[in-house]
Design a protein around this motif. Structure first.
Motif, PDB file in Angstrom:
ATOM      1  N   ALA A  17     -40.084  37.325  80.039  1.00  0.00           N
ATOM      2  CA  ALA A  17     -40.854  36.310  79.320  1.00  0.00           C
ATOM      3  C   ALA A  17     -40.639  34.931  79.929  1.00  0.00           C
ATOM      4  O   ALA A  17     -39.516  34.433  79.957  1.00  0.00           O
ATOM      5  CB  ALA A  17     -40.449  36.305  77.848  1.00  0.00           C
ATOM      6  N   LYS A  18     -41.706  34.357  80.402  1.00  0.00           N
ATOM      7  CA  LYS A  18     -41.650  32.982  80.920  1.00  0.00           C
ATOM      8  C   LYS A  18     -41.921  32.037  79.748  1.00  0.00           C
ATOM      9  O   LYS A  18     -42.939  31.342  79.689  1.00  0.00           O
ATOM     10  CB  LYS A  18     -42.687  32.794  82.017  1.00  0.00           C
ATOM     11  N   ALA A  19     -41.012  32.050  78.796  1.00  0.00           N
ATOM     12  CA  ALA A  19     -41.198  31.284  77.569  1.00  0.00           C
ATOM     13  C   ALA A  19     -39.839  30.974  76.969  1.00  0.00           C
ATOM     14  O   ALA A  19     -38.848  31.658  77.240  1.00  0.00           O
ATOM     15  CB  ALA A  19     -42.050  32.073  76.573  1.00  0.00           C
ATOM     16  N   ALA A  20     -39.801  29.944  76.148  1.00  0.00           N
ATOM     17  CA  ALA A  20     -38.576  29.595  75.427  1.00  0.00           C
ATOM     18  C   ALA A  20     -38.448  30.519  74.220  1.00  0.00           C
ATOM     19  O   ALA A  20     -39.302  30.505  73.333  1.00  0.00           O
ATOM     20  CB  ALA A  20     -38.620  28.142  74.980  1.00  0.00           C
ATOM     21  N   PRO A  21     -37.392  31.358  74.154  1.00  0.00           N
ATOM     22  CA  PRO A  21     -37.274  32.337  73.067  1.00  0.00           C
ATOM     23  C   PRO A  21     -36.727  31.733  71.782  1.00  0.00           C
ATOM     24  O   PRO A  21     -35.703  31.048  71.787  1.00  0.00           O
ATOM     25  CB  PRO A  21     -36.309  33.380  73.640  1.00  0.00           C
ATOM     26  N   VAL A  22     -37.425  32.021  70.681  1.00  0.00           N
ATOM     27  CA  VAL A  22     -37.018  31.529  69.362  1.00  0.00           C
ATOM     28  C   VAL A  22     -37.011  32.711  68.402  1.00  0.00           C
ATOM     29  O   VAL A  22     -38.042  33.347  68.166  1.00  0.00           O
ATOM     30  CB  VAL A  22     -37.968  30.433  68.842  1.00  0.00           C
ATOM     31  N   LEU A  23     -35.848  33.011  67.852  1.00  0.00           N
ATOM     32  CA  LEU A  23     -35.709  34.074  66.857  1.00  0.00           C
ATOM     33  C   LEU A  23     -35.801  33.479  65.461  1.00  0.00           C
ATOM     34  O   LEU A  23     -35.132  32.487  65.160  1.00  0.00           O
ATOM     35  CB  LEU A  23     -34.349  34.766  67.026  1.00  0.00           C
ATOM     36  N   PHE A  24     -36.631  34.099  64.618  1.00  0.00           N
ATOM     37  CA  PHE A  24     -36.615  33.749  63.193  1.00  0.00           C
ATOM     38  C   PHE A  24     -36.085  34.958  62.440  1.00  0.00           C
ATOM     39  O   PHE A  24     -36.690  36.034  62.455  1.00  0.00           O
ATOM     40  CB  PHE A  24     -37.996  33.373  62.669  1.00  0.00           C
ATOM     41  N   SER A  25     -34.943  34.782  61.775  1.00  0.00           N
ATOM     42  CA  SER A  25     -34.277  35.889  61.092  1.00  0.00           C
ATOM     43  C   SER A  25     -34.209  35.621  59.594  1.00  0.00           C
ATOM     44  O   SER A  25     -33.568  34.670  59.151  1.00  0.00           O
ATOM     45  CB  SER A  25     -32.861  36.082  61.658  1.00  0.00           C
ATOM     46  N   TRP A  26     -34.873  36.464  58.836  1.00  0.00           N
ATOM     47  CA  TRP A  26     -34.833  36.368  57.377  1.00  0.00           C
ATOM     48  C   TRP A  26     -33.718  37.286  56.852  1.00  0.00           C
ATOM     49  O   TRP A  26     -33.206  38.129  57.591  1.00  0.00           O
ATOM     50  CB  TRP A  26     -36.195  36.723  56.787  1.00  0.00           C
ATOM     51  N   PRO A  27     -33.321  37.168  55.581  1.00  0.00           N
ATOM     52  CA  PRO A  27     -32.120  37.872  55.098  1.00  0.00           C
ATOM     53  C   PRO A  27     -32.323  39.360  54.808  1.00  0.00           C
ATOM     54  O   PRO A  27     -32.267  39.807  53.663  1.00  0.00           O
ATOM     55  CB  PRO A  27     -31.748  37.119  53.819  1.00  0.00           C
ATOM     56  N   SER A  28     -32.549  40.138  55.854  1.00  0.00           N
ATOM     57  CA  SER A  28     -32.531  41.589  55.675  1.00  0.00           C
ATOM     58  C   SER A  28     -31.090  42.030  55.438  1.00  0.00           C
ATOM     59  O   SER A  28     -30.176  41.597  56.139  1.00  0.00           O
ATOM     60  CB  SER A  28     -33.084  42.285  56.918  1.00  0.00           C
ATOM     61  N   ARG A  29     -30.908  42.899  54.471  1.00  0.00           N
ATOM     62  CA  ARG A  29     -29.552  43.353  54.156  1.00  0.00           C
ATOM     63  C   ARG A  29     -29.043  44.408  55.132  1.00  0.00           C
ATOM     64  O   ARG A  29     -27.855  44.713  55.154  1.00  0.00           O
ATOM     65  CB  ARG A  29     -29.510  43.902  52.729  1.00  0.00           C
ATOM     66  N   GLY A  30     -29.946  44.978  55.921  1.00  0.00           N
ATOM     67  CA  GLY A  30     -29.505  45.956  56.912  1.00  0.00           C
ATOM     68  C   GLY A  30     -29.145  47.297  56.326  1.00  0.00           C
ATOM     69  O   GLY A  30     -28.344  48.028  56.906  1.00  0.00           O
ATOM     70  N   HIS A  31     -29.747  47.642  55.176  1.00  0.00           N
ATOM     71  CA  HIS A  31     -29.489  48.936  54.541  1.00  0.00           C
ATOM     72  C   HIS A  31     -30.821  49.608  54.228  1.00  0.00           C
ATOM     73  O   HIS A  31     -31.752  48.974  53.720  1.00  0.00           O
ATOM     74  CB  HIS A  31     -28.675  48.773  53.258  1.00  0.00           C
ATOM     75  N   LEU A  32     -30.896  50.894  54.492  1.00  0.00           N
ATOM     76  CA  LEU A  32     -32.144  51.628  54.346  1.00  0.00           C
ATOM     77  C   LEU A  32     -32.647  51.643  52.907  1.00  0.00           C
ATOM     78  O   LEU A  32     -33.849  51.685  52.660  1.00  0.00           O
ATOM     79  CB  LEU A  32     -31.947  53.060  54.853  1.00  0.00           C
ATOM     80  N   LEU A  33     -31.742  51.591  51.935  1.00  0.00           N
ATOM     81  CA  LEU A  33     -32.138  51.693  50.536  1.00  0.00           C
ATOM     82  C   LEU A  33     -32.453  50.342  49.893  1.00  0.00           C
ATOM     83  O   LEU A  33     -32.733  50.277  48.700  1.00  0.00           O
ATOM     84  CB  LEU A  33     -31.043  52.406  49.737  1.00  0.00           C
ATOM     85  N   ASP A  34     -32.408  49.267  50.678  1.00  0.00           N
ATOM     86  CA  ASP A  34     -32.682  47.930  50.145  1.00  0.00           C
ATOM     87  C   ASP A  34     -34.089  47.453  50.499  1.00  0.00           C
ATOM     88  O   ASP A  34     -34.314  46.267  50.755  1.00  0.00           O
ATOM     89  CB  ASP A  34     -31.653  46.925  50.672  1.00  0.00           C
ATOM     90  N   TYR A  35     -35.048  48.363  50.495  1.00  0.00           N
ATOM     91  CA  TYR A  35     -36.417  48.024  50.905  1.00  0.00           C
ATOM     92  C   TYR A  35     -37.006  46.918  50.024  1.00  0.00           C
ATOM     93  O   TYR A  35     -37.542  45.925  50.525  1.00  0.00           O
ATOM     94  CB  TYR A  35     -37.299  49.271  50.850  1.00  0.00           C
TER      95      TYR A  35
END
Length: 393
Positions: A167-185
């Motif tokens: 990627a010839k671009a400035a990378p920007v991550l936007f991370s929202w508060p996913s709990r990282g658990h399959l049952l927390d949909y």
């Protein structure tokens, strides 16, 4: 009298459907549990950089609460507003495109593992300055992760995609508060919704920066919801989407098809090109469809069927890339956009360049695989079907 389902007096159809679902998504549950068990905690502990490795220097914006645990940085709970960090990821060169080599123990080995070499906070007041110091890169690449994604996995996935797509671009991550658990949909969905205004703020700040000429957004899975909502919000506030937002890429979007149509209509005629990566073999979206009581998700549509053609009819500027024939990554088929060398190449060579994918792009042989960072040297052909959503079949 027992309550009846909508499909049978004794609920047998519901039990049959649930049993069939379990057979289809069983690998999803097994792989998710295995992944949680194998990944160590604290993978973001900074280590010294090593020679012979590559690096991705990204801005991370998050609505997560800070974590007190070493090497975690941010938890799966909501924070007070949005926080920013500058994170540098080291990537080993000896690996296949589309793969992420996580450390087996902490700290990781930069010669063989994805590791972080530095992580430092960025004040909100300095955000505009960060966009001015992007090494002359006029294009900004914003990534919004999906459901069941801890912060460290989001960082490493985005670093892998940015690197493999060249990627010839400035990378920007936007991370929202996913709990990282399959049952927390359900909780993840609420947290994604909670974060959409902060994502809109990030996009607005980037669009207002004179040094930024173009913004490309790629959102995965449930992350498509806050991404589309943020763009829609900007359109309603400003009378149109900022012109610098050129392409909105939705990979395996976990969205209701009808809701998506209304969101796009609300954006008005001044909206970005929209590219959808879909697959009818996406087991994660099959589970989401069950949770949504049978509502097909946007990332699982088949545009050879009239019902989906009609739902998207008249929406110009939408290209659908069907990855159903691709086998890459794990058996869940939910990360094909980043695990498939074919898809990664299309993202890097075409979509991040502001171009529109056509049938000729998907049917023509791609460049040699070693140009993508793989040891293989054979030419590959992408089994990708391309549809213009507004065109009749």
């Amino acid at each position: 009298m027992r309550p009846t389902s909508g499909t049978g007096h004794d609920g047998r159809a519901d039990r049959y459907s649930f049993g069939r679902l379990l057979r289809r998504v069983g690998p999803l549950l097994a792989l998710a549990l295995a992944g949680c068990a194998s990944a160590p905690s604290g993978m973001l502990v900074p280590v010294a950089p090593a020679p012979g490795t590559d690096r991705v220097d990204m801005l991370a914006a998050t609505t997560r609460a800070p974590s007190n645990e070493a090497g975690v940085l941010y938890s799966g709970e909501r924070g007070d507003g949005v926080s920013f960090s500058n994170i540098v990821v080291s990537i080993p060169r000896q690996r296949e495109v589309g793969t992420i080599q996580l450390p087996r123990s902490v700290p990781g080995n930069p010669a063989t593992d994805f590791v972080v070499t530095s992580a430092s906070p960025v004040a909100k007041s300095d955000l505009a300055s960060w966009f001015r110091m992007t090494g002359g890169r006029k294009r900004v690449f914003v990534f919004v992760h999906g459901f069941n994604t801890p912060f460290d996995r989001a960082v490493f996935r985005f670093a892998q995609l940015t690197h493999d797509a060249d990627a010839k671009a400035a990378p920007v991550l936007f991370s929202w508060p996913s709990r990282g658990h399959l049952l927390d949909y359900s909780r993840d969905f609420d947290n994604a919704s909670y974060s959409r205004s902060d994502l809109a703020y990030l996009l607005k700040t980037a669009a207002n920066a004179p040094s930024v000429g173009e913004i490309v957004i790629l959102a995965h899975s449930m992350g498509s919801w806050p991404a589309v909502e943020a763009v829609r919000q900007l359109a309603l506030e400003r009378g149109g989407v900022p012109k610098k937002i050129s392409n909105l890429i939705l990979a395996s979007p976990d969205l209701d098809v009808g809701v998506f149509r209304r969101q796009v209509e609300d954006m008005g005629p001044q909206r970005p090109q929209i590219t959808l990566f879909v697959s009818q073999n996406d087991r994660a979206l099959q589970l989401s469809r069950f949770i949504s009581r049978g509502a097909t998700r946007l990332g699982g549509i088949d545009l050879t069927r009239d019902e989906y053609q009609q739902q998207l009819a008249g929406l110009s500027g939408i290209t659908v890339l069907d990855l159903s024939a691709i086998n890459a990554g794990d058996r869940i088929n939910h990360d094909l956009y980043a695990a498939s060398p074919q898809a990664v190449r299309l993202i890097g060579d075409r979509l991040l360049q502001g171009q529109v994918i056509t049938d000729s792009d998907a049917s023509a042989p791609l460049a040699a695989a070693d140009a993508l960072g793989s040891a293989a040297t054979l030419l590959v052909t992408a089994p990708i079907r391309v549809f213009d959503a507004a065109s009749p079949r």
